[in-house]
Design an enzyme around this catalytic site. Structure first.
Site, PDB file in Angstrom:
ATOM      1  N   HIS A   1      71.093 -49.378 -23.955  1.00 56.38           N
ATOM      2  CA  HIS A   1      70.564 -49.039 -25.277  1.00 56.38           C
ATOM      3  C   HIS A   1      69.601 -47.868 -25.147  1.00 56.38           C
ATOM      4  O   HIS A   1      68.545 -47.991 -24.530  1.00 56.38           O
ATOM      5  CB  HIS A   1      69.896 -50.265 -25.904  1.00 56.38           C
TER       6      HIS A   1
ATOM      7  N   ARG B   1      65.931 -52.514 -29.953  1.00 54.88           N
ATOM      8  CA  ARG B   1      66.089 -51.063 -30.004  1.00 54.88           C
ATOM      9  C   ARG B   1      67.526 -50.701 -30.350  1.00 54.88           C
ATOM     10  O   ARG B   1      68.449 -51.500 -30.154  1.00 54.88           O
ATOM     11  CB  ARG B   1      65.692 -50.432 -28.675  1.00 54.88           C
TER      12      ARG B   1
ATOM     13  N   ALA C   1      68.490 -57.048 -35.350  1.00 54.00           N
ATOM     14  CA  ALA C   1      69.324 -56.535 -34.263  1.00 54.00           C
ATOM     15  C   ALA C   1      69.294 -55.008 -34.186  1.00 54.00           C
ATOM     16  O   ALA C   1      68.668 -54.333 -35.009  1.00 54.00           O
ATOM     17  CB  ALA C   1      70.752 -57.034 -34.442  1.00 54.00           C
ATOM     18  N   HIS C   2      70.007 -54.488 -33.194  1.00 49.63           N
ATOM     19  CA  HIS C   2      69.982 -53.040 -32.949  1.00 49.63           C
ATOM     20  C   HIS C   2      70.540 -52.239 -34.125  1.00 49.63           C
ATOM     21  O   HIS C   2      71.474 -52.648 -34.792  1.00 49.63           O
ATOM     22  CB  HIS C   2      70.734 -52.682 -31.653  1.00 49.63           C
ATOM     23  N   ASN C   3      69.885 -51.097 -34.371  1.00 48.38           N
ATOM     24  CA  ASN C   3      70.314 -50.127 -35.380  1.00 48.38           C
ATOM     25  C   ASN C   3      70.185 -50.610 -36.820  1.00 48.38           C
ATOM     26  O   ASN C   3      70.741 -49.994 -37.732  1.00 48.38           O
ATOM     27  CB  ASN C   3      71.758 -49.664 -35.118  1.00 48.38           C
TER      28      ASN C   3
END
EC number: 2.3.1.191
Length: 340
Positions: A197, A217, A238-240
Site C-alpha cells: 500500500h 492507508r 478501508a483503503h481509498n
C-alpha cells in the site's frame, strides 16, 4: 468546573433570563437526575414531563416550554446548542504542562513546533513534523514523515503510521490506528499475495475520531477524511475511502474499500457499506443498514429488521423464506380467477 452567575450564563448562551440574575450556578445536571444549585436543559418537548419533579435551580429551554417551568428559566432558540456553549465555558479542559516526558523517544530528525506535550513511552520517528500546541498522550506511536497540525490532541495509546497527514484542531481517541495497510491481496492459483500500500491517510481540519477506530492507508491513491468529519468508536474505514466534509459516522460502522461518501451525511451505528460505490451529499443511513449500491438522491435510507418478539420473528422469517412459493400460489389463484 467554574461557578457562575445566572446573568453571566444568559450572556454566554444569548438567553432571556427569568429569575434571580445573581443566583450562583454550581454545575450542569441532566433533567432526569437534577440537583439543587445546578442548571439543566430541555431540548425536546418529550422531556417536559420531568419539570414538575426537577430539582435543578435553573432550566435552559425553548419559549414554548416556559409556562411549564417553575424554576429560574433561560429561554433560547436552540436549548441543545446553548447547553453545549455553557459546557465548553464551565468545564475547562485540563491541558498538561508542555514538555517531553523522560521516557518518550523522539527522533533528532523530528521537527517540533511550540507548546508540545509528549507523554511517557511515546515514540516519534524520523522526519515527523508537529505544528504548535499539540498534545500527544502516553504510549503513542507516530511513524516517519507524518505531519500533525496545530491544536491537535492524540490520546494515550494512539498509533499513527508513516506518511499520515492530520490537520488542525483534530482529536483522535485512545486505541485508534491510522494508516495501517489496507486489506489488499491478489489471488494467484489459490494463494493470496499481499499488495503493498503506497498511499497515505489524509485527515482534514476539525476532525474527531473515537476510540479503537481503524483507518487504512490507500493502495495507490490516498484515503481521505474531509474537514469537520466526526467518527465514533470501533469503526473500520478501508483503503481509498473518501469521506466528505461534516459527515457523522456512528459506532461500529464498516466501510469497504474505495467507497466515496459525500458531505453532510449521517451514517447510523453498525451499518455496513459496500466498496466501490458513491453516496451523494446529505444522505442519512439509519443504524444496522446494509448499503450495497450507490445512492444518488439525498434522503433517509434504511434496511434490516428491527427487534420483535421471537415468535413473531420466526413466523415472519418463515414467510420470507417461502416468498417465491407464495408468489406462485397467488399467480395460480389469479389465473383461475381470470378464467372465470
Amino acid at each position: 468546573m467554574l461557578e457562575i452567575k445566572l446573568s453571566d450564563v444568559s450572556k454566554i448562551i444569548s438567553a432571556k433570563l427569568y429569575g434571580d440574575k445573581n443566583f450562583i450556578i454550581k454545575g450542569i445536571s441532566s433533567i432526569e437526575d437534577s440537583k439543587p444549585g445546578y442548571i439543566s436543559f430541555i431540548y425536546k418537548n418529550k422531556f417536559r414531563k420531568y419539570l414538575p419533579s426537577c430539582k435543578a435551580s435553573a432550566i435552559i429551554l425553548a419559549k414554548d416550554n416556559l409556562p411549564f417551568c417553575k424554576q429560574f428559566a433561560l429561554v433560547v432558540k436552540d436549548p441543545y446548542i446553548a447547553y453545549v456553549k455553557l459546557v465548553k465555558f464551565m468545564y475547562v479542559k485540563k491541558i498538561p504542562k508542555y514538555r517531553i516526558r523522560s521516557t518518550a523517544i523522539v527522533s533528532k530528525k523530528a521537527i517540533l513546533g511550540k507548546n508540545i506535550y509528549i507523554g511517557h513511552n511515546t515514540v516519534i520517528e524520523s522526519k515527523v513534523k508537529l505544528e504548535n500546541n499539540i498534545i500527544i498522550g502516553s504510549g503513542c506511536f507516530i511513524g516517519e514523515n507524518t505531519i500533525i497540525g496545530s491544536n491537535t490532541h492524540l490520546w494515550d495509546n494512539t498509533t499513527i503510521h508513516h506518511g499520515t497527514i492530520i490537520g488542525n484542531n483534530c482529536s483522535i481517541q485512545s486505541g485508534s490506528v491510522i494508516g495501517s495497510d489496507g486489506f489488499g491481496y491478489a489471488n494467484k492459483n489459490g494463494s493470496w499475495i499481499k499488495i503493498p500500500h503506497l498511499g497515505k491517510v489524509v485527515i482534514g481540519n476539525n476532525v474527531e475520531i473515537g476510540s479503537s477506530t481503524t483507518i487504512d492507508r490507500g493502495s495507490i491513491d490516498n484515503t481521505v477524511i474531509g474537514n469537520g468529519v466526526i467518527i465514533d468508536n470501533q469503526c473500520q474505514i478501508a483503503h481509498n475511502v473518501i469521506i466528505g466534509e461534516n459527515t457523522a459516522i456512528a459506532g461500529g460502522v464498516v466501510m469497504a474499500g474505495s467507497l466515496i461518501i459525500g458531505s453532510n451525511c449521517i451514517i447510523g451505528g453498525a451499518s455496513v457499506i459496500n466498496g466501490h460505490i458513491i453516496i451523494c451529499d446529505r444522505v442519512k443511513i439509519t443504524g444496522m443498514s446494509m448499503v450495497m449500491r450507490s445512492i444518488k438522491t439525498p434522503g433517509i435510507y434504511s434496511s434490516g429488521v428491527p427487534a420483535q418478539l421471537n415468535k413473531k420473528w420466526k413466523k415472519n422469517t418463515a414467510l420470507i423464506m417461502n416468498i417465491n412459493k407464495i408468489k406462485k400460489q397467488i399467480k395460480e389463484i389469479l389465473k383461475k380467477y381470470k378464467k372465470k
